[in-house]
Design a protein around this motif. Structure first.
Motif, PDB file in Angstrom:
ATOM      1  N   LEU A  44       0.889  -1.202  -0.103  1.00 21.04           N
ATOM      2  CA  LEU A  44       0.116  -0.125  -0.281  1.00 21.04           C
ATOM      3  C   LEU A  44       0.752   1.331   0.026  1.00 21.04           C
ATOM      4  O   LEU A  44       0.803   2.319  -0.569  1.00 21.04           O
ATOM      5  N   ARG A  45       1.975   1.185   0.944  1.00 24.21           N
ATOM      6  CA  ARG A  45       2.818   2.408   0.812  1.00 24.21           C
ATOM      7  C   ARG A  45       3.390   2.645  -0.340  1.00 24.21           C
ATOM      8  O   ARG A  45       3.615   3.668  -0.664  1.00 24.21           O
ATOM      9  N   ASP A  46       3.858   1.555  -1.229  1.00 24.70           N
ATOM     10  CA  ASP A  46       4.324   1.714  -2.493  1.00 24.70           C
ATOM     11  C   ASP A  46       3.407   2.392  -3.597  1.00 24.70           C
ATOM     12  O   ASP A  46       3.847   3.180  -4.417  1.00 24.70           O
ATOM     13  N   GLN A  47       2.274   1.865  -3.299  1.00 26.97           N
ATOM     14  CA  GLN A  47       0.895   2.424  -4.437  1.00 26.97           C
ATOM     15  C   GLN A  47       0.962   3.996  -4.072  1.00 26.97           C
ATOM     16  O   GLN A  47       0.832   4.790  -5.000  1.00 26.97           O
ATOM     17  N   LEU A  48       0.831   4.278  -2.766  1.00 24.50           N
ATOM     18  CA  LEU A  48       0.928   5.791  -2.275  1.00 24.50           C
ATOM     19  C   LEU A  48       2.257   6.687  -3.002  1.00 24.50           C
ATOM     20  O   LEU A  48       1.853   7.715  -3.471  1.00 24.50           O
TER      21      LEU A  48
ATOM     22  N   ARG B 105       0.146  11.472   5.447  1.00 23.55           N
ATOM     23  CA  ARG B 105      -0.269  11.109   6.820  1.00 23.55           C
ATOM     24  C   ARG B 105      -0.285   9.764   6.929  1.00 23.55           C
ATOM     25  O   ARG B 105       0.291   8.923   7.520  1.00 23.55           O
ATOM     26  N   MET B 106      -0.884   8.990   5.892  1.00 23.90           N
ATOM     27  CA  MET B 106      -1.038   7.405   5.388  1.00 23.90           C
ATOM     28  C   MET B 106       0.591   6.838   5.413  1.00 23.90           C
ATOM     29  O   MET B 106       0.752   5.943   6.111  1.00 23.90           O
ATOM     30  N   ILE B 107       1.215   7.541   4.867  1.00 24.59           N
ATOM     31  CA  ILE B 107       2.663   7.207   4.587  1.00 24.59           C
ATOM     32  C   ILE B 107       3.511   7.201   5.957  1.00 24.59           C
ATOM     33  O   ILE B 107       4.103   6.341   6.280  1.00 24.59           O
ATOM     34  N   ALA B 108       3.083   8.417   6.439  1.00 26.08           N
ATOM     35  CA  ALA B 108       3.814   8.368   7.923  1.00 26.08           C
ATOM     36  C   ALA B 108       3.297   7.214   8.792  1.00 26.08           C
ATOM     37  O   ALA B 108       4.214   6.961   9.719  1.00 26.08           O
ATOM     38  N   ILE B 109       2.053   7.074   8.774  1.00 24.69           N
ATOM     39  CA  ILE B 109       1.600   5.789   9.804  1.00 24.69           C
ATOM     40  C   ILE B 109       2.328   4.524   9.450  1.00 24.69           C
ATOM     41  O   ILE B 109       2.608   3.864  10.329  1.00 24.69           O
TER      42      ILE B 109
ATOM     43  N   THR C 252       6.766  -1.478  12.388  1.00 21.80           N
ATOM     44  CA  THR C 252       7.879  -2.482  12.032  1.00 21.80           C
ATOM     45  C   THR C 252       7.657  -3.238  10.770  1.00 21.80           C
ATOM     46  O   THR C 252       6.398  -3.314  10.296  1.00 21.80           O
ATOM     47  N   PRO C 253       8.740  -3.736  10.363  1.00 21.82           N
ATOM     48  CA  PRO C 253       8.570  -4.453   9.048  1.00 21.82           C
ATOM     49  C   PRO C 253       7.624  -5.663   9.230  1.00 21.82           C
ATOM     50  O   PRO C 253       6.655  -6.063   8.512  1.00 21.82           O
ATOM     51  N   HIS C 254       7.636  -6.159  10.504  1.00 31.69           N
ATOM     52  CA  HIS C 254       6.843  -7.320  10.800  1.00 31.69           C
ATOM     53  C   HIS C 254       5.159  -7.052  10.828  1.00 31.69           C
ATOM     54  O   HIS C 254       4.153  -7.429  10.454  1.00 31.69           O
ATOM     55  N   GLU C 255       4.923  -5.889  11.552  1.00 30.90           N
ATOM     56  CA  GLU C 255       3.535  -5.003  11.347  1.00 30.90           C
ATOM     57  C   GLU C 255       2.998  -4.659  10.068  1.00 30.90           C
ATOM     58  O   GLU C 255       1.848  -5.080   9.616  1.00 30.90           O
ATOM     59  N   ARG C 256       3.813  -4.445   8.989  1.00 29.38           N
ATOM     60  CA  ARG C 256       3.488  -4.037   7.788  1.00 29.38           C
ATOM     61  C   ARG C 256       3.295  -5.223   6.873  1.00 29.38           C
ATOM     62  O   ARG C 256       2.264  -5.297   6.162  1.00 29.38           O
TER      63      ARG C 256
ATOM     64  N   MET D 106     -18.494   2.076  -6.589  1.00 31.43           N
ATOM     65  CA  MET D 106     -17.220   2.287  -5.861  1.00 31.43           C
ATOM     66  C   MET D 106     -16.554   1.315  -5.010  1.00 31.43           C
ATOM     67  O   MET D 106     -17.549   0.590  -4.487  1.00 31.43           O
ATOM     68  N   PRO D 107     -15.394   1.094  -4.923  1.00 32.51           N
ATOM     69  CA  PRO D 107     -14.869   0.092  -3.938  1.00 32.51           C
ATOM     70  C   PRO D 107     -15.373   0.158  -2.691  1.00 32.51           C
ATOM     71  O   PRO D 107     -15.601   1.632  -2.281  1.00 32.51           O
ATOM     72  N   PRO D 108     -15.938  -0.776  -1.939  1.00 29.65           N
ATOM     73  CA  PRO D 108     -16.285  -0.478  -0.446  1.00 29.65           C
ATOM     74  C   PRO D 108     -15.418   0.381   0.248  1.00 29.65           C
ATOM     75  O   PRO D 108     -14.113   0.345   0.325  1.00 29.65           O
ATOM     76  N   GLY D 109     -16.113   1.408   0.793  1.00 26.03           N
ATOM     77  CA  GLY D 109     -15.493   2.396   1.587  1.00 26.03           C
ATOM     78  C   GLY D 109     -14.820   3.384   0.895  1.00 26.03           C
ATOM     79  O   GLY D 109     -14.078   4.683   1.205  1.00 26.03           O
ATOM     80  N   GLY D 110     -14.740   3.548  -0.579  1.00 28.94           N
ATOM     81  CA  GLY D 110     -14.317   4.646  -1.504  1.00 28.94           C
ATOM     82  C   GLY D 110     -12.768   4.639  -1.829  1.00 28.94           C
ATOM     83  O   GLY D 110     -12.413   3.417  -1.674  1.00 28.94           O
ATOM     84  N   MET D 111     -12.530   5.629  -2.270  1.00 28.06           N
ATOM     85  CA  MET D 111     -10.895   5.559  -2.528  1.00 28.06           C
ATOM     86  C   MET D 111     -10.142   5.756  -1.385  1.00 28.06           C
ATOM     87  O   MET D 111     -10.388   6.281  -0.170  1.00 28.06           O
ATOM     88  N   PRO D 112      -8.817   5.316  -1.386  1.00 28.57           N
ATOM     89  CA  PRO D 112      -7.997   5.142  -0.091  1.00 28.57           C
ATOM     90  C   PRO D 112      -7.435   6.405   0.520  1.00 28.57           C
ATOM     91  O   PRO D 112      -6.376   6.608   0.528  1.00 28.57           O
TER      92      PRO D 112
END
Length: 454
Positions: free
Chosen positions: A334-338, A375-379, A384-388, A447-453
């Motif tokens: 997701l981070r790469d896509q952002l 903000r999403m990228i910062a979060i 940690t790599p494991h959490e991602r 739209m995808p559920p929840g809309g755009m990211p």
């Protein structure tokens, strides 16, 4: 870009339903609305009058063919006239001279001239495969020379050094000689600006022009100054043989008056448009694409070109292979896509080019901004790599730590995880052959559920 103008024109078209023919009577209100929209966009009055007369002349009596509504027929006429006043086609830089082709940059202080030199240098190197050198003849602004040197290093072109105690004409001559010896294709010459037009500035730039005999003399102007941009360009054109205009800060210009006035008032083509602060945020000015954006029809061609320039093809292919193999979509993906979206000009840049985005409710537009993406990228960066890789492990205490590390709130972390879960579910459907269903839902306006990211 051009939001105000786009909104007014869209509402005008909606009111033209149910007519079988465009007549003087039924387009009168529409023309009044278009006139008001253009004046509010700070388009020069003579340009507005001429534009309205030409639209009326072409529209009145035009049959509405079966495939078009009256609004669509009217907007086709408006589109054609917008293209006509902005110059029909993009006019490329005339660099087919004996190297080095000298490009002289002129403009007022604060228009973004030095930054534009860096952007143009990058564009010439990456898009036209030219060897480029830049030089600053601005000996009055202490930081100007250093700023251009920093930009030259960033965009990987040669910088010709100069000092504040030198004569600008001597600097320009020496740079041309050095560029010739180094076999450079193009030399970009940055000149001093002033807060207003004055005789001394004009005399100096005329001397530089005579000394270097440029192939292109480009006037750099802030598009947010509206019709003043066109009037200033006209004043410069009286002193210099301008060959074109570069509009800067167009991403911050919701009106569009400069883009619509410059060509008509000066007779000079707009060659480039600056659409952001980054050095890659410079686009050739295509009147037909800009007209399409103004009328809310998007600019898919520019979007595809930007994708080809900006996207990391290797990463995209790796991601596609990973999804195809059913390995799952994690937060690192997701981070790469952002980040890829960020390279393409951010959410604002994408929305500006996508058809129909002008019709989105204001609440949705306000939600979709680049600050939210950062903000999403910062979060994700605070994980940690494991959490991602395994987001399910992120519970209470981890959420608090991630929020504190990214300078956000726990509810921001929760929102990101919810959006990630929805996107992950969508990716699984794609790998299970559900792409057809998803595309049908999107075609039906879903739209995808929840809309755009964001």
């Amino acid at each position: 870009m051009f939001e105000g103008l786009s909104d007014r024109l869209a509402s005008t078209v909606k009111r033209m339903r149910g007519q079988a023919r465009l007549t003087e009577e039924n387009i009168q209100d529409a023309l009044r609305e278009v006139r008001m929209a253009l004046l509010e966009a700070d388009v020069a009055l003579p340009v507005v009058k001429d534009f309205i007369n030409r639209v009326r002349e072409r529209a009145v009596g035009q049959e509405v063919i079966r495939s078009l509504t009256p609004g669509q027929a009217f907007i086709k006429v408006v589109n054609d006239e917008l293209v006509a006043i902005m110059g029909e086609v993009n006019e490329a830089l005339a660099l087919n001279v004996q190297p080095p082709a000298v490009v002289l940059m002129a403009g007022l202080q604060g228009a973004g001239k030095t930054t534009t030199v860096g952007k143009l240098a990058r564009w010439l190197r990456s898009e036209r495969k030219k060897s480029v050198m830049v030089v600053s003849c601005d000996v009055y602004r202490p930081a100007a020379i250093k700023q251009l040197e920093t930009l030259a290093n960033e965009v990987e072109v040669e910088f010709f050094p100069s000092r504040g105690d030198q004569d600008p004409v001597d600097i320009a001559r020496a740079a041309v000689e050095h560029a010739r010896r180094q076999h450079k294709d193009v030399l970009l010459v940055d000149t001093a600006g002033r807060l207003h037009i004055d005789a001394d500035m004009m005399t100096e730039i005329q001397r530089i022009h005579a000394a270097v005999n440029p192939a292109e003399t480009l006037f750099v102007v802030d598009s947010m100054t509206g019709q003043d941009a066109a009037n200033t360009a006209k004043a410069f054109d009286a002193a210099l043989p301008l060959t074109g205009v570069i509009l800067t800060k167009a991403d911050g210009d919701a009106r569009g008056g400069a883009a619509l006035s410059v060509r008509s008032i000066t007779g000079k083509p707009i060659k480039f448009i600056g659409v952001g602060e980054k050095t890659r945020a410079l686009e050739p000015f295509h009147p037909e694409r800009i007209a399409s954006r103004i009328l809310g029809m998007g600019d898919v061609v520019s979007l595809v070109e930007e994708a080809q320039r900006s996207l990391d093809q290797d990463k995209a292919e790796q991601f596609a292979r990973k999804i195809k193999k059913g390995k799952g979509f994690d937060l690192a993906d997701l981070r790469d896509q952002l980040e890829q979206m960020n390279k393409m000009g951010g959410i604002g840049g994408l929305m500006d080019k996508l058809p129909g985005m002008g019709q989105l409710p204001a609440a949705v537009k306000n939600q979709a901004h680049d600050g939210q993406m950062r903000r999403m990228i910062a979060i994700i960066d605070s994980m940690t790599p494991h959490e991602r890789r395994f987001p399910d492990v992120i519970k209470g205490s981890r959420k608090r730590r991630i929020a504190a590390g990214s300078g956000t709130e726990v509810q921001d972390v929760n929102r990101l995880l919810k959006q990630y879960a929805q996107m992950s579910k969508m990716m699984k459907k794609m790998t299970k052959g559900g792409m057809g269903k998803m595309m049908r839902a999107l075609k039906g306006g879903g739209m995808p559920p929840g809309g755009m990211p964001f």
